[in-house]
Write a protein that holds these residues in place. Structure first.
Motif, PDB file in Angstrom:
ATOM      1  N   ILE A  81      -0.589  29.746   7.393  1.00 45.01           N
ATOM      2  CA  ILE A  81      -0.235  29.093   8.660  1.00 45.01           C
ATOM      3  C   ILE A  81       0.151  27.638   8.422  1.00 45.01           C
ATOM      4  O   ILE A  81       1.140  27.133   8.966  1.00 45.01           O
ATOM      5  CB  ILE A  81      -1.412  29.202   9.654  1.00 45.01           C
ATOM      6  N   LYS A  82      -0.649  26.951   7.584  1.00 41.04           N
ATOM      7  CA  LYS A  82      -0.327  25.555   7.286  1.00 41.04           C
ATOM      8  C   LYS A  82       1.024  25.427   6.588  1.00 41.04           C
ATOM      9  O   LYS A  82       1.818  24.534   6.896  1.00 41.04           O
ATOM     10  CB  LYS A  82      -1.436  24.959   6.409  1.00 41.04           C
ATOM     11  N   SER A  83       1.279  26.359   5.644  1.00 39.62           N
ATOM     12  CA  SER A  83       2.563  26.331   4.927  1.00 39.62           C
ATOM     13  C   SER A  83       3.733  26.584   5.885  1.00 39.62           C
ATOM     14  O   SER A  83       4.779  25.916   5.824  1.00 39.62           O
ATOM     15  CB  SER A  83       2.570  27.384   3.827  1.00 39.62           C
ATOM     16  N   LEU A  84       3.581  27.558   6.791  1.00 40.80           N
ATOM     17  CA  LEU A  84       4.633  27.869   7.767  1.00 40.80           C
ATOM     18  C   LEU A  84       4.872  26.710   8.715  1.00 40.80           C
ATOM     19  O   LEU A  84       6.006  26.447   9.128  1.00 40.80           O
ATOM     20  CB  LEU A  84       4.263  29.134   8.552  1.00 40.80           C
ATOM     21  N   GLU A  85       3.813  26.026   9.085  1.00 41.46           N
ATOM     22  CA  GLU A  85       3.973  24.878   9.974  1.00 41.46           C
ATOM     23  C   GLU A  85       4.774  23.774   9.278  1.00 41.46           C
ATOM     24  O   GLU A  85       5.615  23.116   9.903  1.00 41.46           O
ATOM     25  CB  GLU A  85       2.596  24.361  10.403  1.00 41.46           C
ATOM     26  N   ARG A  86       4.495  23.577   7.968  1.00 44.50           N
ATOM     27  CA  ARG A  86       5.270  22.585   7.226  1.00 44.50           C
ATOM     28  C   ARG A  86       6.744  22.985   7.145  1.00 44.50           C
ATOM     29  O   ARG A  86       7.643  22.147   7.311  1.00 44.50           O
ATOM     30  CB  ARG A  86       4.678  22.426   5.813  1.00 44.50           C
ATOM     31  N   GLU A  87       6.994  24.275   6.882  1.00 41.20           N
ATOM     32  CA  GLU A  87       8.381  24.750   6.837  1.00 41.20           C
ATOM     33  C   GLU A  87       9.062  24.602   8.191  1.00 41.20           C
ATOM     34  O   GLU A  87      10.253  24.265   8.275  1.00 41.20           O
ATOM     35  CB  GLU A  87       8.405  26.218   6.404  1.00 41.20           C
ATOM     36  N   LYS A  88       8.313  24.861   9.265  1.00 40.08           N
ATOM     37  CA  LYS A  88       8.864  24.722  10.613  1.00 40.08           C
ATOM     38  C   LYS A  88       9.337  23.300  10.863  1.00 40.08           C
ATOM     39  O   LYS A  88      10.429  23.056  11.396  1.00 40.08           O
ATOM     40  CB  LYS A  88       7.819  25.140  11.643  1.00 40.08           C
ATOM     41  N   VAL A  89       8.496  22.349  10.470  1.00 36.70           N
ATOM     42  CA  VAL A  89       8.867  20.934  10.651  1.00 36.70           C
ATOM     43  C   VAL A  89      10.137  20.615   9.859  1.00 36.70           C
ATOM     44  O   VAL A  89      11.055  19.935  10.350  1.00 36.70           O
ATOM     45  CB  VAL A  89       7.693  20.037  10.207  1.00 36.70           C
ATOM     46  N   GLU A  90      10.192  21.119   8.601  1.00 39.09           N
ATOM     47  CA  GLU A  90      11.375  20.871   7.772  1.00 39.09           C
ATOM     48  C   GLU A  90      12.622  21.478   8.400  1.00 39.09           C
ATOM     49  O   GLU A  90      13.694  20.858   8.437  1.00 39.09           O
ATOM     50  CB  GLU A  90      11.145  21.440   6.371  1.00 39.09           C
ATOM     51  N   PHE A  91      12.527  22.720   8.889  1.00 37.36           N
ATOM     52  CA  PHE A  91      13.675  23.385   9.517  1.00 37.36           C
ATOM     53  C   PHE A  91      14.138  22.654  10.766  1.00 37.36           C
ATOM     54  O   PHE A  91      15.337  22.530  11.034  1.00 37.36           O
ATOM     55  CB  PHE A  91      13.335  24.837   9.854  1.00 37.36           C
ATOM     56  N   LEU A  92      13.156  22.182  11.576  1.00 39.50           N
ATOM     57  CA  LEU A  92      13.522  21.450  12.784  1.00 39.50           C
ATOM     58  C   LEU A  92      14.271  20.173  12.441  1.00 39.50           C
ATOM     59  O   LEU A  92      15.249  19.792  13.125  1.00 39.50           O
ATOM     60  CB  LEU A  92      12.264  21.130  13.601  1.00 39.50           C
ATOM     61  N   ASP A  93      13.840  19.502  11.364  1.00 42.82           N
ATOM     62  CA  ASP A  93      14.541  18.297  10.921  1.00 42.82           C
ATOM     63  C   ASP A  93      15.964  18.626  10.482  1.00 42.82           C
ATOM     64  O   ASP A  93      16.921  17.909  10.804  1.00 42.82           O
ATOM     65  CB  ASP A  93      13.769  17.640   9.761  1.00 42.82           C
ATOM     66  N   LYS A  94      16.102  19.745   9.717  1.00 46.58           N
ATOM     67  CA  LYS A  94      17.439  20.147   9.266  1.00 46.58           C
ATOM     68  C   LYS A  94      18.328  20.517  10.448  1.00 46.58           C
ATOM     69  O   LYS A  94      19.510  20.169  10.489  1.00 46.58           O
ATOM     70  CB  LYS A  94      17.325  21.342   8.307  1.00 46.58           C
ATOM     71  N   ILE A  95      17.756  21.244  11.421  1.00 45.89           N
ATOM     72  CA  ILE A  95      18.538  21.629  12.611  1.00 45.89           C
ATOM     73  C   ILE A  95      19.004  20.396  13.361  1.00 45.89           C
ATOM     74  O   ILE A  95      20.150  20.312  13.845  1.00 45.89           O
ATOM     75  CB  ILE A  95      17.681  22.538  13.520  1.00 45.89           C
TER      76      ILE A  95
END
Length: 527
Positions: free
Chosen positions: A210-224
């Motif tokens: 969950i923690k790893s996915l949350e970090r990826e989510k933040v990264e994806f939102l930044d890229k978007i």
């Protein structure tokens, strides 16, 4: 129907060999007097299967036997046709209906004989392929039936073994009841402990995931966010560039209009049927006959597009013959004025050339070499002329903006061989009286325009060209003309894509099962 008279001896022997033994015995038993005439002193049920087949073949000329064989054939053919019809009603093609029927009928080992009896002709290659398919399916079916029988035997044996094992297990269970109860309690406690430990480990792993996915989510939102910003910037730049280009075009057009005065109006023949007739004579003189499948479309399309007052882009090889025919038909001249591109050509020189030219004129090799943003406004000032823009290679148009098609008609008849051969005209020149007119376009929409829009969209045409192209479509003939001489050859020769594999709507309308009246011509040219 008399089937036996149509068959060879080998074919009759085959029919006799596949007649079910029980059906033959039933027939002989039902008619003992007639049977006694061909086999006196024998009882019907005493005849072996092999002897029955030979008996049918040897006495096939007897009415008693031939009537039975004819009836069998008739019943088989009716059953086969009934099953094929059902398959067709279920949406299957006729080929699939054959495959789903013939392996399970009496003609499975002689498909050719079946088609002979039903009087349907197919190529030897087709029948050979279908026979091989039927044979393979029949063998696979027979093999499957044998396997099914073996499986039933094995399942029966397994069931017996399972019953024996269950009986032994029951005896063993009864002898270990006391011990099992204690062991069960211990196992239950151990299981609960193991489950608890697994849940704890899983919970810890899930927490890390969950923690790893949350970090990826933040990264994806930044890229978007960054991509959205870049996209907005690109759109803004594109709009600015489009506005700049449009402004430049408008300025150039305005400058040309100021320099050359008001634009002339398009012209068309007083009697368009007279023009069609004489154009047909000229085309026939170079080998385009009026009984060709494409001929009505060609005449109709040319008679419509030539008089819209916009230039016609055509391949050089086709254009030379077409220009000769149009000039000889309309103004009595098979040789028209032609200006070829050179590096020193200017807008002023082109304007002077067009001003002094006759009704039909040609600008050769300008597309791809001369600035079209200067050429288009100039040509709009000479809408009273039929201007042909010839290109050496159709592929050249791929490097121009699609918007270029808003200002011209693309005509491609490369698949008409007679137009590609440089031939001298033998038809006498003619002159057709003309009048000024305003071209009429189809407004309000119709079902053929809707079909055309869907095809254009799937072929990748820009939205801005949809209505421009659809304005020429008033009926189904117009749609067929545009597909045959404009859109489909543009995809094949310019974009170099297969339109039938790119557009599902085209395949539905003009494919094998489509309603298009010209589907055979279109599929032959573009698939």
């Amino acid at each position: 129907m008399n089937y036996i008279s149509q068959l060879t001896e080998d074919e009759v022997r085959f029919i006799c060999s596949v007649v079910p033994y029980k059906d033959t015995l039933a027939y002989f038993t039902k008619h003992p007097k007639e049977f006694a005439k061909i086999r006196p002193g024998f009882r019907a049920n005493a005849i072996s299967k092999l002897n029955v087949s030979n008996l049918l073949f040897n006495y096939r000329s007897r009415l008693f036997i031939s009537k039975f064989i004819e009836k069998r054939i008739g019943v088989w053919l009716s059953q086969i046709q009934e099953h094929i019809s059902k398959c067709l009603e279920d949406g299957e093609s006729k080929d699939i209906a054959f495959i789903n029927t013939l392996p399970f009928c009496f003609f499975a080992d002689n498909v050719n004989l079946y088609f002979k009896l039903v009087n349907e002709e197919y190529s030897e290659e087709y029948i050979a392929l279908l026979s091989a398919t039927v044979k393979a399916i029949k063998e696979a079916t027979n093999k499957q039936e044998r396997l099914n029988e073996e499986i039933k035997v094995l399942e029966s044996e397994c069931k017996k073994l399972k019953t024996e094992i269950e009986s032994k297990e029951a005896e063993l269970d009864r002898s270990k009841d006391n011990l099992s109860n204690r062991l069960s309690e211990i196992n239950t406690l151990n299981s609960k402990i193991s489950i608890l430990e697994e849940l704890q480990a899983t919970a810890k792993e899930d927490e890390e995931v969950i923690k790893s996915l949350e970090r990826e989510k933040v990264e994806f939102l930044d890229k978007i966010h960054l991509l959205s910003k870049d996209l907005t910037e690109v759109k803004n730049n594109s709009l600015l560039l489009e506005k700049k280009i449009l402004t430049e075009l408008e300025e150039q057009q305005k400058r040309l209009e100021e320099e050359q005065g008001p634009a002339a109006s398009p012209k068309c023949p007083y009697d368009i049927n007279e023009f069609k007739e004489y154009l047909g004579y000229n085309l026939a003189s170079i080998g385009v006959t009026n009984d060709a499948e494409y001929y009505p479309l060609l005449i109709k399309h040319l008679s419509k597009t030539l008089f819209h007052g916009v230039p016609i882009v055509v391949n050089h090889a086709i254009g030379i013959n077409l220009i000769k025919c149009v000039g000889n038909t309309l103004i009595g001249k098979s040789t028209v004025k032609m200006m070829s591109y050179s590096k020193d050509v200017t807008v002023e020189k082109i304007g002077q050339f067009l001003q002094s030219a006759d009704r039909v004129v040609c600008l050769d090799n300008f597309i791809g070499n001369f600035n079209e943003t200067e050429l288009i406004p100039l040509l709009k000032k000479h809408r009273d002329k039929i201007v042909f823009l010839t290109v050496v290679y159709d592929r050249t148009l791929h490097y121009l903006s699609n918007e270029f098609k808003r200002y011209c008609h693309y005509f491609n008849a490369n698949r008409i061989g007679a137009l590609s051969i440089n031939t001298e005209l033998s038809e006498d020149p003619s002159t057709i009286a003309e009048q000024s007119f305003i071209p009429k376009f189809a407004l309000g929409g119709n079902r053929f325009q809707n079909i055309f829009r869907e095809i254009l969209r799937e072929l990748g045409y820009p939205q801005s060209l949809f209505e421009h192209c659809c304005a020429l479509i008033t009926n189904e003939d117009d749609l067929c003309c545009s597909l045959a001489f404009d859109v489909l050859p543009y995809c094949a020769d310019v974009l170099q894509i297969n339109p039938y594999t790119t557009s599902e709507r085209l395949l539905k309308y003009a494919g094998t099962d489509g309603r298009c009246p010209q589907k055979k011509l279109l599929m032959r040219w573009f698939t």
